[in-house]
Design a protein around this motif. Structure first.
Motif, PDB file in Angstrom:
ATOM      1  N   TYR A  31      38.599  45.440  38.339  1.00  0.00           N
ATOM      2  CA  TYR A  31      37.987  44.878  39.105  1.00  0.00           C
ATOM      3  C   TYR A  31      37.322  45.692  40.513  1.00  0.00           C
ATOM      4  O   TYR A  31      37.569  45.898  41.135  1.00  0.00           O
ATOM      5  N   LEU A  34      42.364  39.625  43.062  1.00  0.00           N
ATOM      6  CA  LEU A  34      42.800  39.340  41.564  1.00  0.00           C
ATOM      7  C   LEU A  34      43.898  39.199  42.153  1.00  0.00           C
ATOM      8  O   LEU A  34      44.855  40.635  42.325  1.00  0.00           O
ATOM      9  N   ASP A  51      44.564  39.763  26.329  1.00  0.00           N
ATOM     10  CA  ASP A  51      43.762  38.599  26.575  1.00  0.00           C
ATOM     11  C   ASP A  51      43.949  37.615  28.215  1.00  0.00           C
ATOM     12  O   ASP A  51      43.520  37.574  28.565  1.00  0.00           O
ATOM     13  N   CYS A 111      42.300  40.491  30.038  1.00  0.00           N
ATOM     14  CA  CYS A 111      41.039  40.314  30.887  1.00  0.00           C
ATOM     15  C   CYS A 111      40.832  39.184  31.320  1.00  0.00           C
ATOM     16  O   CYS A 111      39.499  38.972  30.916  1.00  0.00           O
ATOM     17  N   ALA A 112      41.638  38.314  31.085  1.00  0.00           N
ATOM     18  CA  ALA A 112      41.303  36.828  31.005  1.00  0.00           C
ATOM     19  C   ALA A 112      40.442  36.156  32.819  1.00  0.00           C
ATOM     20  O   ALA A 112      38.881  35.270  32.508  1.00  0.00           O
ATOM     21  N   HIS A 113      40.005  36.808  33.764  1.00  0.00           N
ATOM     22  CA  HIS A 113      39.812  36.371  34.537  1.00  0.00           C
ATOM     23  C   HIS A 113      38.713  37.196  34.431  1.00  0.00           C
ATOM     24  O   HIS A 113      38.010  38.581  34.480  1.00  0.00           O
ATOM     25  N   PRO A 114      37.032  36.071  35.690  1.00  0.00           N
ATOM     26  CA  PRO A 114      36.171  36.446  35.005  1.00  0.00           C
ATOM     27  C   PRO A 114      35.266  37.823  35.633  1.00  0.00           C
ATOM     28  O   PRO A 114      34.594  38.428  35.749  1.00  0.00           O
ATOM     29  N   TRP A 115      36.960  38.204  36.808  1.00  0.00           N
ATOM     30  CA  TRP A 115      36.101  39.381  38.057  1.00  0.00           C
ATOM     31  C   TRP A 115      36.525  40.631  36.580  1.00  0.00           C
ATOM     32  O   TRP A 115      36.436  41.599  37.384  1.00  0.00           O
ATOM     33  N   THR A 126      36.675  43.918  34.411  1.00  0.00           N
ATOM     34  CA  THR A 126      35.711  44.932  34.265  1.00  0.00           C
ATOM     35  C   THR A 126      36.069  45.470  32.887  1.00  0.00           C
ATOM     36  O   THR A 126      36.094  45.816  32.114  1.00  0.00           O
ATOM     37  N   TRP A 174      39.992  46.594  26.752  1.00  0.00           N
ATOM     38  CA  TRP A 174      39.224  45.842  26.580  1.00  0.00           C
ATOM     39  C   TRP A 174      37.957  46.233  27.588  1.00  0.00           C
ATOM     40  O   TRP A 174      38.860  46.875  29.345  1.00  0.00           O
ATOM     41  N   LYS A 215      34.658  44.809  29.405  1.00  0.00           N
ATOM     42  CA  LYS A 215      33.413  43.933  28.908  1.00  0.00           C
ATOM     43  C   LYS A 215      31.507  44.662  29.305  1.00  0.00           C
ATOM     44  O   LYS A 215      31.654  45.598  29.476  1.00  0.00           O
TER      45      LYS A 215
END
Length: 121
Positions: free
Chosen positions: A41, A56, A86, A89-93, A95, A119, A121
């Protein structure tokens, strides 16, 4: 402020016990798994801050993983790995996230069998 490469959080060798597998003895008995997480992130604010809200929180992520793994049953290592990914990688920050889970003693002559999923982004 100049753009910096992402910060990388690594949770190494998180040792947990869960029900994993399809054989009768696997369904009846918890087994040891070892989980490694990698989460990228930007960390732009955390680089110059002392405020946890700017970072984070790896403790929150790890607690969610522990809750998932210890309180559920999994037939397939793939499903367990995806469920942990899942969370990672859940936090919006986030990448990029990568999860590797080792199922210890899954094969007679091997230390473990591992599954890795990523995963981005």
């Amino acid at each position: 402020m100049s753009s910096q490469p992402d910060a990388i959080i690594r949770v190494k060798n998180l040792r947990l016990r869960t029900f994993i597998g399809i054989k009768d003895e696997e369904i009846a008995n918890r087994q040891d798994v070892v989980i490694n997480l990698q989460i990228h992130y930007p960390a732009e604010h955390a680089r110059t801050s002392e405020n946890i809200a700017d970072a984070l929180n790896y403790r929150t992520v790890t607690k969610a993983v522990i809750q998932l793994v210890e309180n559920n049953r999994f037939a397939l290592l793939e499903k367990l790995t995806q469920d942990v990914l899942d969370i990672a990688c859940a936090h919006p920050w986030v990448t990029y996230a990568e999860v590797e889970i080792d199922k210890l003693h899954a094969l007679r002559y091997a230390d473990s069998v591992s599954m890795t999923m990523r995963w981005q982004k």
